[in-house]
Design a protein around this motif. Structure first.
Motif, PDB file in Angstrom:
ATOM      1  N   ASP A  13      37.309 -10.578 -31.867  1.00 35.06           N
ATOM      2  CA  ASP A  13      38.543 -11.099 -32.473  1.00 35.06           C
ATOM      3  C   ASP A  13      38.713 -10.591 -33.899  1.00 35.06           C
ATOM      4  O   ASP A  13      39.808 -10.643 -34.443  1.00 35.06           O
ATOM      5  CB  ASP A  13      38.531 -12.638 -32.465  1.00 35.06           C
ATOM      6  N   ASN A  14      37.632 -10.090 -34.479  1.00 34.54           N
ATOM      7  CA  ASN A  14      37.675  -9.655 -35.876  1.00 34.54           C
ATOM      8  C   ASN A  14      38.029  -8.165 -35.953  1.00 34.54           C
ATOM      9  O   ASN A  14      37.363  -7.325 -35.349  1.00 34.54           O
ATOM     10  CB  ASN A  14      36.295  -9.919 -36.506  1.00 34.54           C
ATOM     11  N   ASN A  17      35.348  -5.689 -37.264  1.00 35.89           N
ATOM     12  CA  ASN A  17      34.290  -5.476 -36.268  1.00 35.89           C
ATOM     13  C   ASN A  17      34.765  -4.606 -35.109  1.00 35.89           C
ATOM     14  O   ASN A  17      34.037  -3.754 -34.596  1.00 35.89           O
ATOM     15  CB  ASN A  17      33.810  -6.820 -35.706  1.00 35.89           C
ATOM     16  N   ASP A  56      31.728  -9.951 -28.180  1.00 37.22           N
ATOM     17  CA  ASP A  56      31.472 -10.887 -29.279  1.00 37.22           C
ATOM     18  C   ASP A  56      31.406 -12.296 -28.676  1.00 37.22           C
ATOM     19  O   ASP A  56      31.867 -12.506 -27.548  1.00 37.22           O
ATOM     20  CB  ASP A  56      32.632 -10.775 -30.292  1.00 37.22           C
ATOM     21  N   GLU A  58      31.734 -15.597 -30.817  1.00 37.30           N
ATOM     22  CA  GLU A  58      32.646 -16.514 -31.521  1.00 37.30           C
ATOM     23  C   GLU A  58      34.057 -15.951 -31.504  1.00 37.30           C
ATOM     24  O   GLU A  58      34.395 -15.053 -32.274  1.00 37.30           O
ATOM     25  CB  GLU A  58      32.181 -16.665 -32.982  1.00 37.30           C
ATOM     26  N   MET A  59      34.905 -16.476 -30.608  1.00 41.75           N
ATOM     27  CA  MET A  59      36.278 -15.983 -30.539  1.00 41.75           C
ATOM     28  C   MET A  59      37.219 -17.137 -30.211  1.00 41.75           C
ATOM     29  O   MET A  59      36.829 -18.049 -29.485  1.00 41.75           O
ATOM     30  CB  MET A  59      36.413 -14.917 -29.448  1.00 41.75           C
ATOM     31  N   PRO A  60      38.457 -17.081 -30.701  1.00 38.28           N
ATOM     32  CA  PRO A  60      39.412 -18.119 -30.321  1.00 38.28           C
ATOM     33  C   PRO A  60      39.893 -17.903 -28.874  1.00 38.28           C
ATOM     34  O   PRO A  60      39.648 -16.842 -28.304  1.00 38.28           O
ATOM     35  CB  PRO A  60      40.565 -17.915 -31.303  1.00 38.28           C
ATOM     36  N   SER A  86      26.904  -9.769 -31.830  1.00 37.84           N
ATOM     37  CA  SER A  86      27.381 -10.931 -32.568  1.00 37.84           C
ATOM     38  C   SER A  86      26.466 -11.211 -33.756  1.00 37.84           C
ATOM     39  O   SER A  86      25.416 -10.585 -33.899  1.00 37.84           O
ATOM     40  CB  SER A  86      27.426 -12.140 -31.633  1.00 37.84           C
ATOM     41  N   SER A  87      26.908 -12.117 -34.589  1.00 32.38           N
ATOM     42  CA  SER A  87      26.023 -12.556 -35.677  1.00 32.38           C
ATOM     43  C   SER A  87      25.829 -14.057 -35.519  1.00 32.38           C
ATOM     44  O   SER A  87      26.077 -14.830 -36.431  1.00 32.38           O
ATOM     45  CB  SER A  87      26.606 -12.190 -37.039  1.00 32.38           C
ATOM     46  N   LEU A  88      25.458 -14.431 -34.290  1.00 27.41           N
ATOM     47  CA  LEU A  88      25.240 -15.837 -33.956  1.00 27.41           C
ATOM     48  C   LEU A  88      24.102 -16.427 -34.769  1.00 27.41           C
ATOM     49  O   LEU A  88      23.115 -15.757 -35.045  1.00 27.41           O
ATOM     50  CB  LEU A  88      24.856 -15.955 -32.471  1.00 27.41           C
ATOM     51  N   GLU A  89      24.279 -17.696 -35.107  1.00 29.37           N
ATOM     52  CA  GLU A  89      23.200 -18.411 -35.776  1.00 29.37           C
ATOM     53  C   GLU A  89      22.416 -19.182 -34.712  1.00 29.37           C
ATOM     54  O   GLU A  89      23.007 -19.795 -33.827  1.00 29.37           O
ATOM     55  CB  GLU A  89      23.773 -19.388 -36.800  1.00 29.37           C
ATOM     56  N   LYS A 108      24.916  -8.207 -35.453  1.00 32.38           N
ATOM     57  CA  LYS A 108      25.832  -7.482 -36.355  1.00 32.38           C
ATOM     58  C   LYS A 108      25.318  -7.581 -37.783  1.00 32.38           C
ATOM     59  O   LYS A 108      24.755  -8.616 -38.137  1.00 32.38           O
ATOM     60  CB  LYS A 108      27.219  -8.104 -36.289  1.00 32.38           C
ATOM     61  N   PRO A 109      25.520  -6.597 -38.635  1.00 35.20           N
ATOM     62  CA  PRO A 109      26.182  -5.333 -38.299  1.00 35.20           C
ATOM     63  C   PRO A 109      25.295  -4.497 -37.373  1.00 35.20           C
ATOM     64  O   PRO A 109      24.079  -4.404 -37.574  1.00 35.20           O
ATOM     65  CB  PRO A 109      26.366  -4.649 -39.647  1.00 35.20           C
TER      66      PRO A 109
ATOM     67  N   ARG B  55      34.349 -20.985 -37.561  1.00 33.12           N
ATOM     68  CA  ARG B  55      34.651 -19.655 -37.013  1.00 33.12           C
ATOM     69  C   ARG B  55      35.124 -18.713 -38.112  1.00 33.12           C
ATOM     70  O   ARG B  55      34.745 -17.531 -38.147  1.00 33.12           O
ATOM     71  CB  ARG B  55      35.687 -19.764 -35.902  1.00 33.12           C
ATOM     72  N   HIS B  58      32.193 -17.700 -40.154  1.00 36.80           N
ATOM     73  CA  HIS B  58      31.390 -16.749 -39.361  1.00 36.80           C
ATOM     74  C   HIS B  58      31.987 -15.339 -39.467  1.00 36.80           C
ATOM     75  O   HIS B  58      31.272 -14.351 -39.656  1.00 36.80           O
ATOM     76  CB  HIS B  58      31.382 -17.236 -37.907  1.00 36.80           C
ATOM     77  N   SER B  59      33.302 -15.271 -39.360  1.00 37.65           N
ATOM     78  CA  SER B  59      33.989 -13.987 -39.404  1.00 37.65           C
ATOM     79  C   SER B  59      33.800 -13.306 -40.765  1.00 37.65           C
ATOM     80  O   SER B  59      33.503 -12.108 -40.845  1.00 37.65           O
ATOM     81  CB  SER B  59      35.481 -14.250 -39.162  1.00 37.65           C
ATOM     82  N   LYS B  61      31.402 -13.918 -42.920  1.00 39.71           N
ATOM     83  CA  LYS B  61      29.973 -13.574 -43.048  1.00 39.71           C
ATOM     84  C   LYS B  61      29.697 -12.226 -42.376  1.00 39.71           C
ATOM     85  O   LYS B  61      29.053 -11.339 -42.950  1.00 39.71           O
ATOM     86  CB  LYS B  61      29.117 -14.659 -42.365  1.00 39.71           C
ATOM     87  N   SER B  62      30.223 -12.089 -41.144  1.00 40.52           N
ATOM     88  CA  SER B  62      29.980 -10.877 -40.367  1.00 40.52           C
ATOM     89  C   SER B  62      30.492  -9.641 -41.103  1.00 40.52           C
ATOM     90  O   SER B  62      29.794  -8.633 -41.226  1.00 40.52           O
ATOM     91  CB  SER B  62      30.663 -11.043 -39.003  1.00 40.52           C
ATOM     92  N   ASN B  63      31.720  -9.723 -41.630  1.00 41.92           N
ATOM     93  CA  ASN B  63      32.303  -8.576 -42.348  1.00 41.92           C
ATOM     94  C   ASN B  63      31.575  -8.293 -43.659  1.00 41.92           C
ATOM     95  O   ASN B  63      31.353  -7.139 -44.025  1.00 41.92           O
ATOM     96  CB  ASN B  63      33.780  -8.818 -42.625  1.00 41.92           C
ATOM     97  N   THR B  66      28.598  -6.325 -43.070  1.00 42.95           N
ATOM     98  CA  THR B  66      28.899  -4.924 -42.726  1.00 42.95           C
ATOM     99  C   THR B  66      28.927  -4.040 -43.974  1.00 42.95           C
ATOM    100  O   THR B  66      28.450  -2.910 -43.964  1.00 42.95           O
ATOM    101  CB  THR B  66      30.265  -4.850 -41.995  1.00 42.95           C
ATOM    102  N   GLU B  80      29.237 -21.668 -42.673  1.00 44.43           N
ATOM    103  CA  GLU B  80      29.258 -21.611 -41.207  1.00 44.43           C
ATOM    104  C   GLU B  80      28.249 -22.621 -40.613  1.00 44.43           C
ATOM    105  O   GLU B  80      28.558 -23.360 -39.692  1.00 44.43           O
ATOM    106  CB  GLU B  80      28.918 -20.194 -40.722  1.00 44.43           C
TER     107      GLU B  80
END
Lengths: 344, 115
Positions: A13-14, A17, A56, A58-60, A86-89, A108-109, B55, B58-59, B61-63, B66, B80
């Motif tokens: 969704d990002n 990414n 991924d 985490e997505m809506p 993903s960058s899941l916790e 990720k990354p 969410r 999280h987004s 954080k991910s970017n 990167t 998060e």
């Protein structure tokens, strides 16, 4: 472009990414498509083929966990390998991905070198699985292959109600003697292609081919709502296809061929017979014998399609049937209530 | 003394793996998208939607990871993991700190990419 051109679907969704993964995949030479959430991804997977999914979590709208669950529940999609990026916790979330069927997890990354290696390994595994599946389908049927996938292989069978069909080419021996064997093979290949189309189109499965004869089952391994009707509809289509084929043959001065078809409906035991090393899917029972005898009797009765009383009773209106009464059939001690299906 | 807003080694790796021009393009996209993520955090906080809040964090954080925006990524991760705080003021402070870290990272990224 990669050598084999196998296609990937990137689901994230990002935007950053998505673009970054797309860049990595582009540099690896694979064609790809992009989806911005799980719902869009499932729609795309159901409408076009993909060889690998980069998913991924985490997505809506629909998250990656739900996508994994739905893929697993869908026989047409459950073989598509999934690498979760993903960058899941939390380790428990990563474990959940693997338990839901993900082939691998990349944090990720994403490291480009690791991504290349994981994609290569996943695609190779899929290639081997596809090869194995195609091999089984070639020597069994897609339905049997699916049954094996769902239930696994075990000798033995279960009692099911089916319609069994036998079909062969009349005077095939004489035909073989009158033409070179190469021509006979060509004729058989066309004949089988036409018969498979008609039988498969009505949900039937060809379980046996011997020379010019075949046996087909309607209602196993996958059940059919109306197996008798499907079998008779297939037989009418087979006769029609042979008539068209004969027009082509006679226009090139080759003799027409004629087929006889016998159909019986009832309980059989359907399953795998043979040994654990070499087995085949088949049906056994008196219904099978009766269908074979009816097919042989088409020569005596001079009709193209013969069916038994049980098949007749399950047919609705719209198919013209000629009762032949109680007939003595070779190989059967008692008389058989036989019917001819009228053909154009 | 706090660390650099952008870890140069991470950014150099990104450039090497994807090409310098693409890295600039990607940084531009992040700079365009990041305000939307901050807005999403504020909106989620306003309506008390913890899932949306987490969410969005999280987004971000991910970017941030990167591009090697280590401090920004660490703070976004904290939001998060913890989610919305019951204390409104603590949420405001946390978001304000996040915006400061983003501004620092954005300035450093712009300098690196000559945007």
């Amino acid at each position: 472009m990669s050598e084999d051109g196998r296609r990937l679907l990137i689901v994230d969704d990002n935007k950053v990414n998505r673009l970054l993964l797309a860049r990595h995949i582009d540099l690896l030479g694979h064609p790809f498509a992009l989806a911005e959430n799980g719902r869009v991804a499932l729609e795309m997977l159901r409408s076009e083929p993909f060889d690998l999914l980069l998913l991924d979590i985490e997505m809506p709208e629909l998250d990656g966990f739900t996508v994994l669950e739905q893929l697993k529940a869908d026989p047409a999609l459950r073989d598509v390998p999934v690498i979760v990026t993903s960058s899941l916790e939390g380790m428990e979330n990563i474990v959940r991905c693997i338990e839901l069927g993900a082939e691998d997890y990349l944090p990720k990354p994403v490291n480009a070198v690791l991504l290349k290696a994981r994609i290569g390994a996943s695609l190779e595994k899929k290639r081997l699985r596809d090869e194995q599946r195609d091999l089984v389908r070639r020597f069994a049927t897609p339905e049997v292959e699916q049954d094996l996938q769902q239930s696994g292989f075990a000798l033995g069978g279960k009692r099911v109600r089916v319609s069994v069909m036998f079909c062969d080419i009349r005077s095939f021996t004489a035909l073989c003697e009158s033409q070179p064997p190469e021509e006979t093979i060509e004729l058989l290949n066309t004949y089988y292609m036409l018969m498979f189309d008609a039988i498969g189109g009505q949900g039937g499965v060809v379980t046996l081919m011997i020379g010019d004869g075949l046996m087909a089952v309607f209602g196993a391994p996958s059940s059919l709502d109306d197996c008798a009707h499907s079998a008779v509809a297939a037989s009418l289509e087979m006769v029609e296809l042979i008539d068209q084929f004969n027009l082509e043959r006679t226009s090139t001065n080759r003799p027409p061929i004629h087929i006889g078809i016998g159909i019986a409906t009832g309980d059989v035991v359907a399953g795998y017979t043979g040994t654990r090393q070499r087995a085949t899917y088949t049906c056994v029972g008196d219904t099978v014998n009766l269908a074979a005898r009816l097919e042989a009797h088409t020569k005596v009765a001079e009709r193209r399609i013969l069916i038994d009383g049980a098949t007749r009773n399950e047919l609705g209106d719209g198919i013209s049937i000629e009762p032949l009464g109680d007939v003595m059939i070779k190989g059967k001690a008692a008389t058989v209530d036989a019917f001819a299906v009228e053909t154009p | 003394m706090s660390e650099d807003p952008i870890n140069l080694s991470v950014f150099a790796d990104l450039q090497a793996a994807t090409g310098p021009e693409f890295a600039v393009e990607l940084a531009n996209t992040f700079l365009e998208e990041a305000p939307g993520m901050i807005a999403e955090l504020h909106n989620a906080r306003a309506v008390g939607d913890n899932e949306r809040f987490q969410r969005a964090a999280h987004s971000l954080k991910s970017n941030a990871n990167t591009f090697g925006a280590v401090a920004l990524a660490a703070h976004a991760r904290e939001l998060e993991v913890k989610g919305l705080d019951d204390d409104r003021l603590r949420n405001d402070d946390a978001l304000s700190q996040l915006e400061t870290l983003l501004a620092e990272a954005a300035a450093a990224l712009k300098a690196l990419t000559n945007v």
